[in-house]
Motif scaffolding. Structure first.
Motif, PDB file in Angstrom:
ATOM      1  N   ALA A 148      24.204  32.598  13.617  1.00 27.18           N
ATOM      2  CA  ALA A 148      23.088  31.613  14.118  1.00 27.18           C
ATOM      3  C   ALA A 148      22.110  32.435  14.956  1.00 27.18           C
ATOM      4  O   ALA A 148      22.428  33.417  15.642  1.00 27.18           O
ATOM      5  N   PRO A 149      20.739  32.077  14.850  1.00 25.78           N
ATOM      6  CA  PRO A 149      19.876  32.558  15.756  1.00 25.78           C
ATOM      7  C   PRO A 149      19.996  32.550  17.312  1.00 25.78           C
ATOM      8  O   PRO A 149      20.500  31.343  17.662  1.00 25.78           O
ATOM      9  N   MET A 150      19.762  33.677  17.628  1.00 27.82           N
ATOM     10  CA  MET A 150      19.898  33.406  19.451  1.00 27.82           C
ATOM     11  C   MET A 150      18.755  32.381  19.836  1.00 27.82           C
ATOM     12  O   MET A 150      17.796  32.146  19.382  1.00 27.82           O
ATOM     13  N   PRO A 151      19.274  31.510  20.878  1.00 33.66           N
ATOM     14  CA  PRO A 151      18.271  30.645  21.531  1.00 33.66           C
ATOM     15  C   PRO A 151      17.210  31.328  22.240  1.00 33.66           C
ATOM     16  O   PRO A 151      17.423  32.338  22.942  1.00 33.66           O
ATOM     17  N   GLN A 152      16.169  30.636  22.128  1.00 33.35           N
ATOM     18  CA  GLN A 152      14.833  31.210  22.751  1.00 33.35           C
ATOM     19  C   GLN A 152      14.874  30.426  24.182  1.00 33.35           C
ATOM     20  O   GLN A 152      14.206  29.426  24.013  1.00 33.35           O
ATOM     21  N   PRO A 153      15.014  30.942  25.397  1.00 35.05           N
ATOM     22  CA  PRO A 153      14.911  30.259  26.631  1.00 35.05           C
ATOM     23  C   PRO A 153      13.501  29.835  26.731  1.00 35.05           C
ATOM     24  O   PRO A 153      12.502  30.776  26.561  1.00 35.05           O
ATOM     25  N   GLY A 154      13.140  28.753  27.287  1.00 31.38           N
ATOM     26  CA  GLY A 154      11.729  28.263  27.571  1.00 31.38           C
ATOM     27  C   GLY A 154      11.411  29.088  29.003  1.00 31.38           C
ATOM     28  O   GLY A 154      12.288  29.452  29.810  1.00 31.38           O
TER      29      GLY A 154
ATOM     30  N   SER B  58      10.180  32.719  32.799  1.00 32.03           N
ATOM     31  CA  SER B  58       9.334  32.926  33.749  1.00 32.03           C
ATOM     32  C   SER B  58       9.175  32.329  34.878  1.00 32.03           C
ATOM     33  O   SER B  58       8.522  32.612  36.050  1.00 32.03           O
ATOM     34  N   GLY B  59       9.259  30.891  34.884  1.00 38.68           N
ATOM     35  CA  GLY B  59       9.278  30.006  35.902  1.00 38.68           C
ATOM     36  C   GLY B  59      10.838  29.561  36.601  1.00 38.68           C
ATOM     37  O   GLY B  59      10.733  28.722  37.404  1.00 38.68           O
ATOM     38  N   VAL B  60      11.963  30.388  36.157  1.00 41.59           N
ATOM     39  CA  VAL B  60      12.933  29.903  37.013  1.00 41.59           C
ATOM     40  C   VAL B  60      13.000  30.509  38.377  1.00 41.59           C
ATOM     41  O   VAL B  60      12.706  31.824  38.436  1.00 41.59           O
ATOM     42  N   THR B  61      13.400  29.890  39.434  1.00 37.53           N
ATOM     43  CA  THR B  61      13.419  30.278  40.550  1.00 37.53           C
ATOM     44  C   THR B  61      14.815  30.283  41.370  1.00 37.53           C
ATOM     45  O   THR B  61      14.968  30.989  42.265  1.00 37.53           O
ATOM     46  N   LYS B  62      15.787  29.307  40.662  1.00 36.96           N
ATOM     47  CA  LYS B  62      17.030  29.207  41.366  1.00 36.96           C
ATOM     48  C   LYS B  62      18.241  30.426  40.920  1.00 36.96           C
ATOM     49  O   LYS B  62      19.216  30.439  41.692  1.00 36.96           O
ATOM     50  N   PHE B  63      18.014  30.936  39.956  1.00 40.55           N
ATOM     51  CA  PHE B  63      19.217  31.850  39.374  1.00 40.55           C
ATOM     52  C   PHE B  63      18.657  33.215  39.014  1.00 40.55           C
ATOM     53  O   PHE B  63      17.360  33.135  38.886  1.00 40.55           O
ATOM     54  N   LYS B  64      19.407  34.068  38.727  1.00 40.34           N
ATOM     55  CA  LYS B  64      19.309  35.316  38.394  1.00 40.34           C
ATOM     56  C   LYS B  64      20.022  35.908  37.361  1.00 40.34           C
ATOM     57  O   LYS B  64      21.287  35.491  37.260  1.00 40.34           O
ATOM     58  N   PRO B  65      19.801  36.991  36.511  1.00 39.47           N
ATOM     59  CA  PRO B  65      20.815  37.489  35.406  1.00 39.47           C
ATOM     60  C   PRO B  65      22.021  38.001  36.405  1.00 39.47           C
ATOM     61  O   PRO B  65      22.127  38.627  37.584  1.00 39.47           O
ATOM     62  N   GLY B  66      23.013  37.813  35.760  1.00 39.23           N
ATOM     63  CA  GLY B  66      24.471  38.013  36.427  1.00 39.23           C
ATOM     64  C   GLY B  66      25.377  36.834  37.121  1.00 39.23           C
ATOM     65  O   GLY B  66      26.278  36.916  37.559  1.00 39.23           O
ATOM     66  N   ASP B  67      24.391  35.813  37.501  1.00 36.21           N
ATOM     67  CA  ASP B  67      24.849  34.573  38.196  1.00 36.21           C
ATOM     68  C   ASP B  67      26.032  34.054  37.253  1.00 36.21           C
ATOM     69  O   ASP B  67      25.662  33.602  35.887  1.00 36.21           O
ATOM     70  N   ALA B  68      27.273  33.594  37.883  1.00 39.14           N
ATOM     71  CA  ALA B  68      28.096  32.957  37.095  1.00 39.14           C
ATOM     72  C   ALA B  68      28.034  31.542  37.354  1.00 39.14           C
ATOM     73  O   ALA B  68      27.927  31.039  38.569  1.00 39.14           O
ATOM     74  N   VAL B  69      27.765  30.817  36.247  1.00 40.46           N
ATOM     75  CA  VAL B  69      27.408  29.230  36.528  1.00 40.46           C
ATOM     76  C   VAL B  69      28.109  28.570  35.447  1.00 40.46           C
ATOM     77  O   VAL B  69      28.629  28.927  34.484  1.00 40.46           O
TER      78      VAL B  69
END
Length: 311
Positions: free
Chosen positions: A20-26, A76-87
């Motif tokens: 399936a296509p990878m989701p494209q995050p907004g 680009s508008g995300v402020t609460k998380f960063k790559p590598g965070d376990a969620v």
């Protein structure tokens, strides 16, 4: 990416593992690499088309709205998380779900995963945990000393509800089958009713809160267990105002929405040792048909988890 999708409503045979296509995050989305997902009854009810008038979808559709994983990228508008965070998350049910290697989720629907449990255990928590919280805390306003009756205390929702009610200092009565009495007692229930041998409405009275996870005849009989002014909250079918009035009680119905704030509260309770997820069975993504079959059987004690990626 690999994903299980459906291309039409139907039975378990419409579940298809495919590319399936990878989701494209907004702009406000996080892209999560899914480590584990979980099965909920709403998944197969949607798959079968039971909710098509309430929840409009286009195909193909990825089911599964309980996930735990690691953030791969952020909008680009995300402020609460960063790559590598376990969620972990119970994402928006109108978007593609988590039977997939990746999922895009609004950052406001995501919370940091509990630190003391695995991704598989964390994936079992969001939908059931938010449900238990919304019923007991938000709707019934549970407090220390309340007497609470929880139906199906060994189920995915019930097992968390028993523990949550005890964490708030309530006296908990729960129903379950004979074989699950030890499990429900281990969760903290003060009294356990074996529904196979006892009529709960004959022995349970004066409850402040009844948590209805079954509906039908069980809901009807539950009014007799409430004290005057008590509340019956269902997650299956709305109690009627007439029945509530006839018993000088209140009735309410809960259909949950994503709630990161509640997930943060639940993570704190898990890490404090006050709540532990109950896992009924674990499957690989390619065994999704078996996982749905178990969920539809109604015989799962606790949650059904799908292993999808590596931690």
């Amino acid at each position: 990416m690999k994903a299980v999708r459906i291309h039409a409503y139907g039975g378990q045979e419409v579940l298809t593992l495919e590319d399936a296509p990878m989701p494209q995050p907004g702009e406000k989305d996080v892209l999560v690499r899914v480590v584990a997902s979980a099965i909920n009854p709403v998944d197969w009810k949607i798959r079968a088309g039971y909710l098509k008038d309430m929840l409009p979808y286009s195909f193909p559709l990825i089911l599964g709205w309980d996930i735990s994983g690691v953030i791969e990228a952020v909008g680009s508008g995300v402020t609460k998380f960063k790559p590598g965070d376990a969620v972990y998350s119970r994402p928006n049910i109108l978007r593609d779900g988590g039977y997939a290697e990746f999922i895009a989720i609004d950052e406001n629907e995501v919370a940091l995963k509990p630190k003391t449990i695995t991704h598989a255990s964390a994936a079992s928590l969001p939908l059931a945990g938010i449900t238990a919280w919304d019923v007991l805390v938000k709707t019934a306003a549970i407090k220390a000393g309340d007497r609470v009756l929880i139906h199906a205390g060994s189920g995915g929702v019930g097992s968390l509800a028993v523990q949550l009610a005890k964490a708030f200092g309530a006296h908990v009565v729960a129903t379950t089958s004979t074989k699950n009495i030890p499990l429900v007692k281990s969760l903290g229930a003060d009294q356990v009713i074996d529904y196979r041998t006892q009529e709960f409405d004959h022995v349970v009275h004066g409850m402040d809160i009844v948590f209805d996870t079954i509906g039908g005849d069980v809901q009807e009989k539950s009014w007799a267990s409430l004290k005057e002014g008590g509340i019956l909250v269902s997650v299956v079918s709305p109690p009627t105002a007439e029945k509530a009035a006839a018993h000088s009680a209140r009735g309410a119905f809960v259909f949950i929405q994503p709630d990161a704030a509640v997930l943060t509260e639940l993570a704190a309770l898990v890490d404090a040792g006050k709540i532990r997820p109950i896992i009924a069975a674990e499957f690989a993504l390619e065994d999704i048909v078996k996982a749905h079959a178990l969920s539809e059987s109604g015989r799962a004690d606790g949650k059904i988890v799908l292993h999808i990626g590596k931690p």
